[in-house]
Design a protein around this motif. Sequence first.
Motif, PDB file in Angstrom:
ATOM      1  N   THR A  72       0.845  -1.200   0.000  1.00  0.00           N
ATOM      2  CA  THR A  72       0.000   0.000   0.000  1.00  0.00           C
ATOM      3  C   THR A  72       0.877   1.245   0.000  1.00  0.00           C
ATOM      4  OG1 THR A  72      -0.132   0.420   2.390  1.00  0.00           O
ATOM      5  CG2 THR A  72      -1.593  -1.287   1.488  1.00  0.00           C
TER       6      THR A  72
ATOM      7  N   THR B 190      -8.290   4.151  -0.098  1.00  0.00           N
ATOM      8  CA  THR B 190      -9.432   3.303  -0.468  1.00  0.00           C
ATOM      9  C   THR B 190      -9.013   2.326  -1.563  1.00  0.00           C
ATOM     10  OG1 THR B 190     -10.204   4.932  -2.102  1.00  0.00           O
ATOM     11  CG2 THR B 190     -11.164   5.036   0.125  1.00  0.00           C
ATOM     12  N   THR B 191      -9.774   1.243  -1.656  1.00  0.00           N
ATOM     13  CA  THR B 191      -9.576   0.257  -2.717  1.00  0.00           C
ATOM     14  C   THR B 191     -10.916  -0.045  -3.363  1.00  0.00           C
ATOM     15  OG1 THR B 191      -8.812  -1.981  -3.245  1.00  0.00           O
ATOM     16  CG2 THR B 191      -9.835  -1.663  -1.093  1.00  0.00           C
TER      17      THR B 191
ATOM     18  N   ASP C 166     -10.848  -2.791  -5.690  1.00  0.00           N
ATOM     19  CA  ASP C 166     -10.620  -4.110  -6.268  1.00  0.00           C
ATOM     20  C   ASP C 166     -10.303  -5.148  -5.186  1.00  0.00           C
ATOM     21  OD1 ASP C 166      -8.067  -3.365  -5.543  1.00  0.00           O
ATOM     22  OD2 ASP C 166      -7.282  -3.249  -7.592  1.00  0.00           O
TER      23      ASP C 166
ATOM     24  N   GLY D 141      -8.751  -4.837  -2.329  1.00  0.00           N
ATOM     25  CA  GLY D 141      -7.518  -4.698  -1.576  1.00  0.00           C
ATOM     26  C   GLY D 141      -6.242  -4.894  -2.362  1.00  0.00           C
ATOM     27  N   LYS D 142      -6.356  -5.190  -3.661  1.00  0.00           N
ATOM     28  CA  LYS D 142      -5.153  -5.376  -4.474  1.00  0.00           C
ATOM     29  C   LYS D 142      -4.393  -4.070  -4.659  1.00  0.00           C
ATOM     30  CE  LYS D 142      -6.700  -9.338  -7.243  1.00  0.00           C
ATOM     31  NZ  LYS D 142      -6.968  -9.814  -8.635  1.00  0.00           N
ATOM     32  N   THR D 143      -5.125  -3.009  -4.989  1.00  0.00           N
ATOM     33  CA  THR D 143      -4.501  -1.695  -5.169  1.00  0.00           C
ATOM     34  C   THR D 143      -5.226  -0.666  -4.308  1.00  0.00           C
ATOM     35  OG1 THR D 143      -5.903  -1.132  -7.073  1.00  0.00           O
ATOM     36  CG2 THR D 143      -3.809  -2.249  -7.527  1.00  0.00           C
ATOM     37  N   TRP D 144      -4.472   0.328  -3.847  1.00  0.00           N
ATOM     38  CA  TRP D 144      -5.007   1.346  -2.939  1.00  0.00           C
ATOM     39  C   TRP D 144      -4.685   2.736  -3.456  1.00  0.00           C
ATOM     40  CZ3 TRP D 144      -7.814   0.268   1.518  1.00  0.00           C
ATOM     41  CH2 TRP D 144      -7.933  -1.089   1.816  1.00  0.00           C
ATOM     42  N   GLN D 145      -5.654   3.646  -3.289  1.00  0.00           N
ATOM     43  CA  GLN D 145      -5.493   5.028  -3.708  1.00  0.00           C
ATOM     44  C   GLN D 145      -5.547   5.932  -2.477  1.00  0.00           C
ATOM     45  OE1 GLN D 145      -8.188   3.007  -5.249  1.00  0.00           O
ATOM     46  NE2 GLN D 145      -6.452   2.258  -6.441  1.00  0.00           N
TER      47      GLN D 145
END
Length: 337
Positions: A209, A250-251, A253, A255-259
Amino acid sequence: MKKIFSILFLSIGLTAFSQQVESLETILNDKISIRALELYNNKVWYSGTDSKFGFVDLKDYKNQKQIKLSEEKLQFRTLGQNKTTFYAINIESPGRFFAIDKKTLKSEVVFKDTAKTAFYDALHFVNDKLAYTFSDADKDQMLKLAVYKEGKWSMFKNNLKLNEGEAAFAASNTNISSSKKYLWIATGGKASRILRMNLKDKKFGIFNTPFVQGESSQGMYSIDFFEDKFGIAVGGDYTKQDANVNNIATTNDGGKTWQIQASGQNAGYTTCVKIKPGSKGKEIIAVGDKHISYSSDFGKTWTKVSDEKGFFVCQWIDADRVVLAGNNKIAVMKLKF
């Protein structure tokens, strides 16, 4: 126990945003630190310091009860429940797993972790028959979980190794979340990652993350998910509570990618986050030692609705009420929409 105050004087910050907060009422004052809450039978249940466990009736605040789970002054930062029983684990070694009967409030120790490093950060029930609890790792740095299955607790076997200095925070019993498909665990410290387990095959995915991390006091402190895709994470650095960069993400997908969201534009260090039921992730409440904050756009922007200090954990009661607890108090906040 001190006498209950019916109305808590509102802070300057609360007054400033009074168009959103209708009331903030203290329902318990006591010498206690509370970091875990559960709702059951129209009551808020809590565990805390000095082995204290109890409830306050949300229909009649004067109806309350408190017991001690042990004659020792244990600290509890976990609490979970199924249909018949509450479970709470103390943070010191040995970690004792207490089962409290919902009808009689009689308690017993049903499992023990005698490792010197035992320190249970969160306890989460996926459903009535399945629960997981996450402890700081032993010297080998292997992921340490205990599982409740078929009515019993046991250690969960796995081969997932954490990074050096990677652990978790027992800030609000909320660094574990789940859906029907996944279990998520948020780590923090020198590494802050998401560990996602598929509940069907018990296989883990490990996702990095962009959260603030690298120091033992930094990282994700709390997560919450709506179904399998949308999730919110909050945290920061408890030694720098006003720091507000890269402490909300936040994600979309699973939890694969986070912004990163609202970096530099939020109230700072945050210990607990909860998605409003029925909002599908759009409406979110969050608390930290120095603030109560609210988002109405999936965590992209935040409004500090109160400067009230000393809350560590929160939970939605219904569509417009939130229960909060922390340092020496439990309170109910009613929001205007």
